[in-house]
Design an enzyme around this catalytic site. Sequence first.
Site, short mmCIF file in Angstrom:
data_model
loop_
_atom_site.label_atom_id
_atom_site.label_comp_id
_atom_site.label_asym_id
_atom_site.label_seq_id
_atom_site.Cartn_x
_atom_site.Cartn_y
_atom_site.Cartn_z
CB ALA A 170 -12.52 13.23 -9.96
CG HIS A 171 -10.20 7.90 -6.47
ND1 HIS A 171 -10.83 6.70 -6.69
CD2 HIS A 171 -8.95 7.59 -6.02
CE1 HIS A 171 -10.01 5.71 -6.39
NE2 HIS A 171 -8.87 6.21 -5.98
#
Length: 375
Positions: free
Chosen positions: A227-228
Amino acid sequence: MSSAKPLDGVLVVSIEQAVAAPLTSCRLADAGARVIKIERAEGDFSRGYDAAADGLSSYFAWLNRGKESIVLDLKDDGDQALLGRMIEQADVYIQNLAVGAAQRLGFGSESLRQQHPRLVTCDISGYGPTGPYAQMKAYDLLVQAESGLVSVSGAPGPLGRVGVSVADIATGEAAARAISQALVRQARTGQGATIEVSLFSTMAEWMTVPLLHHDYLGQGPQRVGLAHPSIAPYGAFTTGDGTILLIAVQSDREWRTLCEEVLDRPDLSHDLRFATNKARVTNRAETDDAVAEVFARLSTEELHSKLTGSRMAFGAVNDVAGLSSHPQLNRITVTHDDGTVDLPAPATTADWDHDTSPLLPTINQHGPQIRAEFV
């Protein structure tokens, strides 16, 4: 098409070992420079890292194509004199010995630049030539840890190494870039350059965004796996038939497109919990749940079609076997005494790339010729 390479005629003398410095000189060799690799009697120790590349070290096979090898004993008066004659004719001098070792041998960059003002020197180290860590040994994983890189990489849970030697690689690329810039100035003005680059300084710069989050927001990014930390939805979702796909929504406009054309949930684009990236990050769990619920109902083929048709950014989670068979992977072949090794092609392509199978040198393969040349 011209066969000339930009660094044709440039002589590089490199006292190098391991990854960072050999990568630096490899980039210069690819661009046409003649690279003379100085090795100890047992050779660059990366020759012994593994035997994965057709019996050769994978590291050595990757980073040493097109170079000439000579063994020198840098404590021997005769070999020191030979090295001095080589440097006298060189355009570039690279070394990644322990901090201070080159100076003690009489080949420190400061004195060489005084003797040869047009020479470009490049010293590669772990932590730089000064400061409290200057004398510390530094290898890739140690610098990944010291720079904080491992604290922002991977998933929550035990810390882990980034899976490739990113500190070494980044440092080698940075050094090659700086040398190339210095050679432009050298050609224009006759002036050399003194270049210093360290694994730690390179990784510290790469850590700019997490560092700014800490310095100005009071907390660095947490490890979030696939994920970011600053964008949502940007991460991995499982399809109805078990494939993991990653999507990357870079703007609120793309979020609306995802909702309307992929998820068939236009209502989500108007929901204030998800209307902006800031809101989606704040409500990351709900955002990801909404996407995951739809992905779980659709097949991989359906999602490929929808994501492609809507021009959304997405990708698959491959392993190394997947990379090996990837349709977008380009390769080059290098030769050695007993065969060939296929490598991923360099990231950049240029009209001077015409070497079909550059040679990997054996230890001291070019020693007799070089000794005869630099008398």
